[in-house]
Structures are given as structure tokens and as C-alpha cells.
Design a protein around this motif. Sequence first.
Motif, PDB file in Angstrom:
ATOM      1  N   GLU A 137      -4.625   4.686   8.097  1.00  0.00           N
ATOM      2  CA  GLU A 137      -3.885   3.512   8.276  1.00  0.00           C
ATOM      3  C   GLU A 137      -4.290   2.319   7.144  1.00  0.00           C
ATOM      4  O   GLU A 137      -3.671   1.741   6.605  1.00  0.00           O
ATOM      5  N   ASP A 138      -5.745   2.117   6.992  1.00  0.00           N
ATOM      6  CA  ASP A 138      -6.152   1.195   6.151  1.00  0.00           C
ATOM      7  C   ASP A 138      -5.822   1.793   4.607  1.00  0.00           C
ATOM      8  O   ASP A 138      -5.542   0.899   3.766  1.00  0.00           O
ATOM      9  N   MET A 139      -5.752   2.804   4.414  1.00  0.00           N
ATOM     10  CA  MET A 139      -5.362   3.405   3.197  1.00  0.00           C
ATOM     11  C   MET A 139      -3.844   3.172   2.703  1.00  0.00           C
ATOM     12  O   MET A 139      -3.485   2.593   1.767  1.00  0.00           O
ATOM     13  N   GLN A 140      -3.246   3.291   3.759  1.00  0.00           N
ATOM     14  CA  GLN A 140      -1.696   3.011   3.623  1.00  0.00           C
ATOM     15  C   GLN A 140      -1.613   1.602   3.458  1.00  0.00           C
ATOM     16  O   GLN A 140      -0.680   1.051   2.683  1.00  0.00           O
ATOM     17  N   GLY A 141      -2.173   0.699   4.444  1.00  0.00           N
ATOM     18  CA  GLY A 141      -1.903  -0.806   4.118  1.00  0.00           C
ATOM     19  C   GLY A 141      -2.492  -1.222   2.809  1.00  0.00           C
ATOM     20  O   GLY A 141      -2.111  -2.112   2.403  1.00  0.00           O
ATOM     21  N   LEU A 142      -3.397  -0.648   2.252  1.00  0.00           N
ATOM     22  CA  LEU A 142      -4.098  -0.861   1.026  1.00  0.00           C
ATOM     23  C   LEU A 142      -3.103  -0.622  -0.097  1.00  0.00           C
ATOM     24  O   LEU A 142      -3.027  -1.405  -1.177  1.00  0.00           O
ATOM     25  N   LEU A 143      -2.634   0.440  -0.136  1.00  0.00           N
ATOM     26  CA  LEU A 143      -1.991   1.357  -1.266  1.00  0.00           C
ATOM     27  C   LEU A 143      -0.488   1.252  -1.448  1.00  0.00           C
ATOM     28  O   LEU A 143       0.276   1.142  -2.594  1.00  0.00           O
ATOM     29  N   ASN A 144       0.104   1.047  -0.157  1.00  0.00           N
ATOM     30  CA  ASN A 144       1.625   1.262   0.115  1.00  0.00           C
ATOM     31  C   ASN A 144       2.317  -0.394  -0.522  1.00  0.00           C
ATOM     32  O   ASN A 144       2.295  -1.140   0.647  1.00  0.00           O
ATOM     33  N   ARG A 145       2.623  -0.343  -1.421  1.00  0.00           N
ATOM     34  CA  ARG A 145       2.981  -1.882  -1.936  1.00  0.00           C
ATOM     35  C   ARG A 145       3.640  -1.545  -3.372  1.00  0.00           C
ATOM     36  O   ARG A 145       3.745  -0.504  -4.072  1.00  0.00           O
ATOM     37  N   GLY A 146       4.000  -2.830  -3.852  1.00  0.00           N
ATOM     38  CA  GLY A 146       4.685  -2.894  -5.380  1.00  0.00           C
ATOM     39  C   GLY A 146       6.326  -2.560  -5.202  1.00  0.00           C
ATOM     40  O   GLY A 146       6.938  -2.353  -4.065  1.00  0.00           O
ATOM     41  N   GLY A 147       6.733  -2.342  -6.414  1.00  0.00           N
ATOM     42  CA  GLY A 147       8.251  -1.948  -6.619  1.00  0.00           C
ATOM     43  C   GLY A 147       9.009  -3.252  -6.743  1.00  0.00           C
ATOM     44  O   GLY A 147       8.547  -4.105  -6.557  1.00  0.00           O
ATOM     45  N   LEU A 148      10.253  -3.155  -7.555  1.00  0.00           N
ATOM     46  CA  LEU A 148      10.952  -4.217  -7.857  1.00  0.00           C
ATOM     47  C   LEU A 148      11.823  -5.066  -6.517  1.00  0.00           C
ATOM     48  O   LEU A 148      11.600  -6.076  -6.663  1.00  0.00           O
ATOM     49  N   SER A 172     -18.942   1.778   6.073  1.00  0.00           N
ATOM     50  CA  SER A 172     -18.226   2.896   6.442  1.00  0.00           C
ATOM     51  C   SER A 172     -16.801   2.887   5.857  1.00  0.00           C
ATOM     52  O   SER A 172     -16.446   3.895   5.501  1.00  0.00           O
ATOM     53  N   ASN A 173     -16.092   1.548   5.659  1.00  0.00           N
ATOM     54  CA  ASN A 173     -14.898   1.690   5.279  1.00  0.00           C
ATOM     55  C   ASN A 173     -14.801   1.850   3.833  1.00  0.00           C
ATOM     56  O   ASN A 173     -13.909   2.390   3.225  1.00  0.00           O
ATOM     57  N   ILE A 174     -15.944   1.476   2.977  1.00  0.00           N
ATOM     58  CA  ILE A 174     -16.038   1.663   1.629  1.00  0.00           C
ATOM     59  C   ILE A 174     -16.229   3.191   1.420  1.00  0.00           C
ATOM     60  O   ILE A 174     -15.365   3.723   0.405  1.00  0.00           O
ATOM     61  N   GLU A 175     -16.855   3.967   2.223  1.00  0.00           N
ATOM     62  CA  GLU A 175     -17.358   5.271   1.807  1.00  0.00           C
ATOM     63  C   GLU A 175     -16.060   6.108   2.159  1.00  0.00           C
ATOM     64  O   GLU A 175     -15.548   7.031   1.393  1.00  0.00           O
ATOM     65  N   GLU A 176     -15.229   5.582   3.075  1.00  0.00           N
ATOM     66  CA  GLU A 176     -13.943   6.305   3.723  1.00  0.00           C
ATOM     67  C   GLU A 176     -12.938   6.102   2.641  1.00  0.00           C
ATOM     68  O   GLU A 176     -12.021   7.208   2.296  1.00  0.00           O
ATOM     69  N   MET A 177     -12.844   5.096   2.161  1.00  0.00           N
ATOM     70  CA  MET A 177     -11.674   4.526   1.078  1.00  0.00           C
ATOM     71  C   MET A 177     -11.968   5.317  -0.079  1.00  0.00           C
ATOM     72  O   MET A 177     -11.215   6.138  -0.807  1.00  0.00           O
ATOM     73  N   THR A 178     -13.447   5.388  -0.640  1.00  0.00           N
ATOM     74  CA  THR A 178     -13.565   5.969  -1.824  1.00  0.00           C
ATOM     75  C   THR A 178     -13.299   7.582  -1.723  1.00  0.00           C
ATOM     76  O   THR A 178     -12.923   8.143  -2.653  1.00  0.00           O
ATOM     77  N   ALA A 179     -13.668   8.011  -0.684  1.00  0.00           N
ATOM     78  CA  ALA A 179     -13.498   9.737  -0.423  1.00  0.00           C
ATOM     79  C   ALA A 179     -12.053   9.845  -0.440  1.00  0.00           C
ATOM     80  O   ALA A 179     -11.436  10.735  -1.027  1.00  0.00           O
ATOM     81  N   GLY A 180     -11.166   8.735   0.098  1.00  0.00           N
ATOM     82  CA  GLY A 180      -9.755   9.201   0.176  1.00  0.00           C
ATOM     83  C   GLY A 180      -9.031   9.046  -0.971  1.00  0.00           C
ATOM     84  O   GLY A 180      -8.199   9.830  -1.337  1.00  0.00           O
ATOM     85  N   ILE A 181      -9.472   8.053  -1.737  1.00  0.00           N
ATOM     86  CA  ILE A 181      -8.709   7.749  -3.247  1.00  0.00           C
ATOM     87  C   ILE A 181      -9.346   8.935  -4.122  1.00  0.00           C
ATOM     88  O   ILE A 181      -8.178   9.548  -4.918  1.00  0.00           O
ATOM     89  N   ASP A 182     -10.376   9.544  -3.950  1.00  0.00           N
ATOM     90  CA  ASP A 182     -11.005  10.511  -4.814  1.00  0.00           C
ATOM     91  C   ASP A 182     -10.146  11.713  -4.349  1.00  0.00           C
ATOM     92  O   ASP A 182      -9.822  12.635  -5.463  1.00  0.00           O
ATOM     93  N   GLN A 183      -9.674  12.114  -3.228  1.00  0.00           N
ATOM     94  CA  GLN A 183      -9.058  13.262  -2.918  1.00  0.00           C
ATOM     95  C   GLN A 183      -7.631  13.281  -3.269  1.00  0.00           C
ATOM     96  O   GLN A 183      -6.950  13.974  -3.515  1.00  0.00           O
TER      97      GLN A 183
END
Length: 459
Positions: free
Chosen positions: A281-292, A192-203
Amino acid sequence: MKYPAELMLLFAGVVFAVFAVVQGNSFDEIITVMGDKIKKALPAILILFSIGLLIGTWLISGTIPLFVYWGLELINPNYLYVLAFLATAIVSMCVGTSWGSAGTIGVALMSIAETMDVSLAVTAGAVVSGAYFGDKLSPLSDTTNMSSLAAGSNIYEHIKHMLFTAIPSSIIAIIVYFFVGLGMDTNATQLSNIEEMTAGIDQLFNLNILLLIPALIVVAGSLMKKSPLIVIFTSAISAMILALLFQQATFSNLFASAVSGFSVNMLTDSIPNLSADVITEDMQGLLNRGGLQSMYNATFFVFVAFFFASALEVSKALNVVLERIIAHLKSVGSITVASLVSGFAVINCTSNALVTFFLIKDIFGDVFKKKNLHPVNLSKNMEDSVTITEVLMPWTVSGVFIATTLGVGNFEFLPWAIFNLGGFFFSALYGILAPYTNGFGIRKFGDTPNQNQHDQEAI
């Protein structure tokens, strides 16, 4: 005891500073040595910052999300650990840097593991193992070149000799990752997590093949032996351009992602008809990162580590210990183990591979030569005790970088960094068993007739 490592390093540095002053040195000498170390390490510090820049821009461009999307679509969770090892090993061997592979493909693999709800510690261990496998055997690697240079061995003979420890270590690592992954149950929540994340990234992102350009720039620049800073900066600029072309990002978003890190909220306002439930929240935790700014703490850690290392160097406490140890070395096994332990101790105290390589050469070079041991033995021991072990400790520069980049503590992934542990083990084993194995894994001068001329040149 889980006390703040920065404070512990400062306290230890003060202790060694007292030793140094008692021996007739001044505190100014320690600061001068520290300044010299920082000057020599400045390229590494700048790379540390630039990796943060790279992650932030690769995220807003869609490059890392593309890797994550493909990984979630194509990778079976049971084989993620093995693929994490193999993928980072290939990338690291091509680009000649463990930092580069961990900071790019390694970050994507950690995101995949987080979405699949598999062990982050095991994944990080596999990423670290693969990254250092490729770094250790790549002629493009700075540590591979430095260790062979310091020991006085030919780089290609050095790489060939390292196969004695690299091959068994990598085989064991692959077997362990395979069976640990195979024994993992794939549950409905994971799917379920995989399907939710791929759908979110695709959108959220406009995914296409052109988003690979920043990654290809890093690989091409490394193969062409261009400056890592120039290559990373060029890759980041290309990622910014792609973000403008495909992700509808604004200039404000670009600069914010480069400095403070990427946030999915940067793109949500510009995407029409975006479902409200996509930004989980999972998507934000996954992608919100990086930067100097994500590398500020790691950089402060480097300064603290160099204060400790400088106080230790001026006090000469470590030199006294090592010189007394050498007086008791008689067998090939004892020399081998002592050089490995010394390399591990020195890199943990200096966090500077180049300084460590030449210090170990100065201390053990003559000892190896008196035992008729070829320089490739010493250079291999340097790699197995310095290059691939530094990352395991949370107070070294490499250790701080990898833990910060992958988001997993050093002692958490340490048991799973099987390749890194295996190199030290097999190097010690070959030395100890040398009298019983006819010196298997230990090369002596003139082992074969066609080696004599080169060996004499090495001497």
C-alpha cells in the motif's frame, strides 16, 4: 475556518461585483476583464496541465522512481531537509522556474520523505524555499525579468541587490533544516520502510542511467530558453519512449499514465516472477499519481480566483485603499513596509505577478523616486512581497499548483518555507533600520561615482 476556498472566493467575488455595479459598472465588464486575465494566464494554465502530464510519464518511464531509489540509497534521513533545499535551489536556478523544479525534483523528494517517514510539511517547506531561492536569483526566471522590467532596473543589478535578503534568508533556512533534521530520531521502522521501498522499486522498474534523459531535456531546454510547453512535452515524449524500451509498458499504459496518472498495476502483469508482496500500500500511495486529470481541480481554482480578481479590479476598492495609504508615507521605512504589504495584498487578490508588478510600480514608483531610492529597491521589494509569498496562500495560482503537486496544504508548509518568509522580513528590516545603519541594504541614486551614468539612464 477550513471552508472550501473555491466557495469563499466566489462569495468574495460577488461582494466586489456588487461594489462594482453600485459604482456604475456592469457585470459584463467583470466577465470581460476575467476573460482578459484568463487569456494572459493561458500559458500558465497549460503549464499547470503539462506538469501533470510530466509527472505521469516520468513515473511510468522510471525517471522519478530512479531519483527516489538513489535518494533512498544515498540520503541520510537526518540531512533530507537540507538536501531538499539545496537540490531544488540548484535545479530552479538552472531552469529558471520554481514550478518546474517543484514539479520534478520536488515530487521525487516528497516521495523520499514519505518513504523515510519524515515530516512532509518540513520537506515541502524546504522544497518551496529552494525552488523560490533559485527562481528569484535566476536570470532565466520570468518573474525576475518582469519585476526588474516593471521597476525600471537592470536585471543583473536587480539580482545583485536581491542578495541582501536572499543570503541571510537562505542561511537561516539551512541552519533550521539542519538542526531540525539532526534532532530527528532514525528508528527501525524508517529503515525497514527504506529497504522495502528500494527493493520494490528495483523489482518493478528497470533502472538505468538513460532514465535521466527526460530530466536532462528539461534542464537543457530551459538553459536554451525554449518554450516551457515545448520542453515539457518533449520530455514527456522521451519518457514514453523510455517506458516502452525499458519498462515493458503498453501504449494503453502510456496514454493512461499521461491522462489519468500512473498506477503500479500497469507494470505488474508484464513482469515475470514478481513477488506478490512487492506491491505494498505504501508503494501504491507513493507512486500512483500524476496525469492531466490530477490538475483539473487546480485549474478550476484558477478560474474562480480570476473571477474574484476581476470583480475586485473593476470595483477599484483596492486602489482606493492603497492611494489613501500613500498619503501618509514619509520615511524610507514606511515606504518600504507599505510597498511590501501592498505587493502581498495585491498578489493575493489578483494572483497575477505581472499585473501586480506594474500596479505596484504605478502606485509606488514616484514615491521611491522622490526619496532618491534606486529602482532596484522597488524591484527587490516586489520579489520579496509578490514572487516568493504567492505560493504560501491556498487561493493563489502558485499556491494551488504547489499544494497539488507536493500533496501538502499551504498552511502546513508555510511555517517551514523559511526562505519565503525571510525575504519579506529582511526587506522590511532594512527599510526600518535605514536611519540607523547608514542605509545598509537600501541603494540610493549615485551611491558610487561609476553608478551615476547608469542611474541617470534609469531615471
